[in-house]
Write a protein that holds these residues in place. Sequence first.
Motif, short mmCIF file in Angstrom:
data_model
loop_
_atom_site.label_atom_id
_atom_site.label_comp_id
_atom_site.label_asym_id
_atom_site.label_seq_id
_atom_site.Cartn_x
_atom_site.Cartn_y
_atom_site.Cartn_z
N ASP A 171 2.23 -93.02 -69.09
CA ASP A 171 3.15 -93.03 -67.96
C ASP A 171 3.68 -94.43 -67.66
O ASP A 171 4.87 -94.61 -67.42
CB ASP A 171 2.51 -92.38 -66.71
N ARG A 175 7.76 -95.64 -68.10
CA ARG A 175 8.43 -96.29 -66.97
C ARG A 175 8.98 -97.65 -67.38
O ARG A 175 10.11 -98.02 -67.04
CB ARG A 175 7.45 -96.48 -65.81
N PRO A 181 11.20 -95.59 -62.64
CA PRO A 181 9.86 -95.19 -62.15
C PRO A 181 9.61 -93.68 -62.15
O PRO A 181 8.47 -93.25 -62.27
CB PRO A 181 9.82 -95.74 -60.72
N ASN A 182 10.66 -92.86 -62.04
CA ASN A 182 10.47 -91.41 -62.02
C ASN A 182 10.17 -90.91 -63.44
O ASN A 182 10.98 -91.08 -64.35
CB ASN A 182 11.72 -90.73 -61.46
N LEU A 183 9.00 -90.30 -63.61
CA LEU A 183 8.55 -89.94 -64.97
C LEU A 183 9.47 -88.94 -65.66
O LEU A 183 9.74 -89.06 -66.86
CB LEU A 183 7.14 -89.35 -64.91
N VAL A 184 9.95 -87.95 -64.92
CA VAL A 184 10.80 -86.93 -65.53
C VAL A 184 12.14 -87.55 -65.94
O VAL A 184 12.64 -87.32 -67.04
CB VAL A 184 11.02 -85.74 -64.58
N LYS A 185 12.69 -88.35 -65.03
CA LYS A 185 13.95 -89.05 -65.35
C LYS A 185 13.78 -89.99 -66.55
O LYS A 185 14.63 -90.03 -67.44
CB LYS A 185 14.38 -89.89 -64.15
N ARG A 188 13.44 -87.88 -69.70
CA ARG A 188 14.72 -87.26 -70.09
C ARG A 188 15.66 -88.32 -70.68
O ARG A 188 16.40 -88.04 -71.64
CB ARG A 188 15.36 -86.58 -68.87
N LYS A 202 -1.13 -89.23 -69.10
CA LYS A 202 -1.39 -89.74 -67.75
C LYS A 202 -2.88 -89.95 -67.49
O LYS A 202 -3.31 -89.91 -66.34
CB LYS A 202 -0.79 -88.77 -66.73
N HIS A 205 -5.09 -87.80 -65.19
CA HIS A 205 -4.20 -86.79 -64.63
C HIS A 205 -3.59 -85.88 -65.70
O HIS A 205 -2.71 -85.08 -65.41
CB HIS A 205 -3.08 -87.46 -63.83
N ASN A 214 12.64 -78.07 -70.70
CA ASN A 214 11.35 -77.62 -70.18
C ASN A 214 10.41 -78.77 -69.83
O ASN A 214 10.50 -79.84 -70.42
CB ASN A 214 10.64 -76.74 -71.22
N VAL A 215 9.52 -78.48 -68.90
CA VAL A 215 8.43 -79.40 -68.59
C VAL A 215 7.14 -78.59 -68.62
O VAL A 215 7.09 -77.48 -68.08
CB VAL A 215 8.59 -80.02 -67.18
N PHE A 216 6.12 -79.13 -69.26
CA PHE A 216 4.81 -78.48 -69.29
C PHE A 216 3.75 -79.50 -68.89
O PHE A 216 3.75 -80.62 -69.41
CB PHE A 216 4.51 -77.94 -70.70
N PHE A 217 2.88 -79.12 -67.98
CA PHE A 217 1.81 -80.01 -67.54
C PHE A 217 0.45 -79.49 -68.03
O PHE A 217 0.12 -78.33 -67.80
CB PHE A 217 1.73 -80.06 -66.02
N ARG A 256 2.96 -76.12 -76.55
CA ARG A 256 2.12 -76.08 -75.34
C ARG A 256 0.65 -75.88 -75.73
O ARG A 256 -0.24 -76.55 -75.20
CB ARG A 256 2.58 -74.96 -74.41
N ASP B 87 9.79 -97.58 -57.19
CA ASP B 87 8.83 -96.53 -57.55
C ASP B 87 8.38 -95.90 -56.24
O ASP B 87 7.56 -96.45 -55.50
CB ASP B 87 7.64 -97.13 -58.28
N LYS B 202 -2.97 -85.83 -55.01
CA LYS B 202 -2.79 -86.90 -55.98
C LYS B 202 -1.34 -87.35 -56.10
O LYS B 202 -0.92 -87.86 -57.13
CB LYS B 202 -3.32 -86.42 -57.35
N HIS B 205 1.00 -86.64 -59.06
CA HIS B 205 0.18 -85.90 -60.03
C HIS B 205 -0.33 -84.57 -59.49
O HIS B 205 -1.14 -83.90 -60.13
CB HIS B 205 -1.00 -86.76 -60.48
N GLU B 224 13.46 -84.87 -60.04
CA GLU B 224 14.06 -86.09 -60.59
C GLU B 224 14.52 -87.02 -59.47
O GLU B 224 14.55 -88.23 -59.63
CB GLU B 224 15.22 -85.73 -61.52
N LEU B 296 5.22 -74.05 -65.23
CA LEU B 296 4.92 -75.47 -65.50
C LEU B 296 3.59 -75.67 -66.20
O LEU B 296 3.37 -76.70 -66.85
CB LEU B 296 4.91 -76.27 -64.19
N THR B 297 2.66 -74.74 -66.01
CA THR B 297 1.34 -74.91 -66.64
C THR B 297 0.98 -73.74 -67.56
O THR B 297 -0.15 -73.68 -68.06
CB THR B 297 0.23 -75.03 -65.56
N PHE B 299 0.46 -71.35 -70.68
CA PHE B 299 0.40 -71.35 -72.15
C PHE B 299 -0.36 -70.12 -72.59
O PHE B 299 -1.12 -69.54 -71.82
CB PHE B 299 -0.25 -72.64 -72.68
#
Lengths: 301, 301
Positions: A171, A175, A181-185, A188, A202, A205, A214-217, A256, B87, B202, B205, B224, B296-297, B299
């Motif tokens: 992370d 950045r 600082p925005n992780l998704v931005k 992308r 992360k 985390h 897509n975003v997958f955590f 995933r 940030d 968090k 997070h 974003e 988002l999570t 799978f």
Amino acid sequence: MSVLVVGSVALDTVETPFGKRKDILGGSAMYFSVAASYFSDVKLVGVVGEDFPERGVEILKRHNVDITGLQEEPGKTFRWGGKYHTDINHRDTLFTDLNVFEKFSPKIPNSYKNAEFLFLANIHPALQLEVLSQVDKPDLIVTDTMNLWIDTTLGDLKKVIQKTDILLLSDSEVRQLMDEPNLVKAGRALLKTGPKYVIIKKGEHGAMLLNADNVFFAPGFPLEDIKDPTGAGDVFAGGFVGYLHQSGAITEKTLRQAVIYGSTLASYACEDFSLDRLDKLTLDDINGRFKVFRDLTAFEV
Amino acid sequence: MSVLVVGSVALDTVETPFGKRKDILGGSAMYFSVAASYFSDVKLVGVVGEDFPERGVEILKRHNVDITGLQEEPGKTFRWGGKYHTDINHRDTLFTDLNVFEKFSPKIPNSYKNAEFLFLANIHPALQLEVLSQVDKPDLIVTDTMNLWIDTTLGDLKKVIQKTDILLLSDSEVRQLMDEPNLVKAGRALLKTGPKYVIIKKGEHGAMLLNADNVFFAPGFPLEDIKDPTGAGDVFAGGFVGYLHQSGAITEKTLRQAVIYGSTLASYACEDFSLDRLDKLTLDDINGRFKVFRDLTAFEV
């Protein structure tokens, strides 16, 4: 039908709240290879000195890792020393003795050139470019990097990223690299410079898999006792790339799953020093924890 | 059949990379009430000064919040000023003018005493104890706190925690409170001091719901553009407690859903300053994003 990894092989001296170990097996290629070996055949390129212990070769052989490309050079093996804080998410590097790694010039054996997947572990971007010039077009190029190269070798790093399919970074690195600082931005924006996917690591985390749509955590596994987190990122990469190769397809579904397999192996690796836990896993261990990961984020809609 | 909240009502002056606003509606009880109102009837206890604007009362009335317990005292309303960094996960407090909040002594109206759920927003633990002495045994007591009370009023805080069913606190707060850097260990140790569940917030997070047997992770929603994260924790609490109350049961299933509803509302709240976005949500907005959280999570096992 194999995965090719180019990276470091090292002897680490590690102190954590759980103990201290001297000259234990480490290095990005070492951690990656053993992790990936649970899913795929692995071919390793790296360098060791004359003092590299037999146990290092034995563990690779035990996991059927092809070490044709493991060069032995006059001098000592790369050594790294680090001390983890009481909060094990933080560490200080105590020393870095490059030794034979200082003049490492990766040579890809002819017998490796048909490897379908390539993992460029965290080494100097100029060396990563040397590797890329020696391989036939692999089906998938996965690259790891670190803040040092963002600071010192940004030009070469950008060339590597441009040729990369899936980029792994932390992370703080994403950045810094994208000055956002925005992780998704930031992720992308990074996708516009080459990679089809970005994986943002992360630490405690977990990890985020990102493409344009897509975003997958993946959560961090809730380990109560982390004995030694050294190499967790390389083990994650090994589980991720190894599983993806074994699955035979690169889709949102398998990506995933691969992130969760990477997280599973990384969580096991942290349970003991060096490769001690990773060495002894069974497929039942791995698939069992993979399913536990499911429950960590499950809720009914 | 309602949720009782005791907390602050404030006028905030907020600067973020997206703009600056002066004397906008804020305060923990304000944010909580509007969020919880999407699921349950809410009864608010708090204090404002003579200068509290009519728009503050209007928004509470619009969301059917019972303000019998909103005292008006001579003097000015509590004011807070903060500036967020580039940030946006970091901020500096510029000023805190307690004004009428300095002598706040919460009085629970008789008509509130049958509220089933009680939310003790982040106020002085001695005031939280005062509230607890005035209510008939509620079915559920949910408590929020902050690092200041861990530093200055630990004795009273521990008494509040002992009477709490579900405790909300940030990752740094749980580490500090239990003097344990590992979040799961710290959370599990905290469970032995009273609460049945602990929710660790968090920030970007996400959040972790923990009891003696289970761990559940909710990711941070991948926004974003975060215009103003002020009050996100209170909005989370509002969505969480409000949904749990509406669901009619406190089980692992409804608790996990409540965490996601809390996360959903908190993510919306960050999309604009003050309560601007929160004020205008529809149940379709809320349920739509709740389902996005699922993906988002997700799978396949």
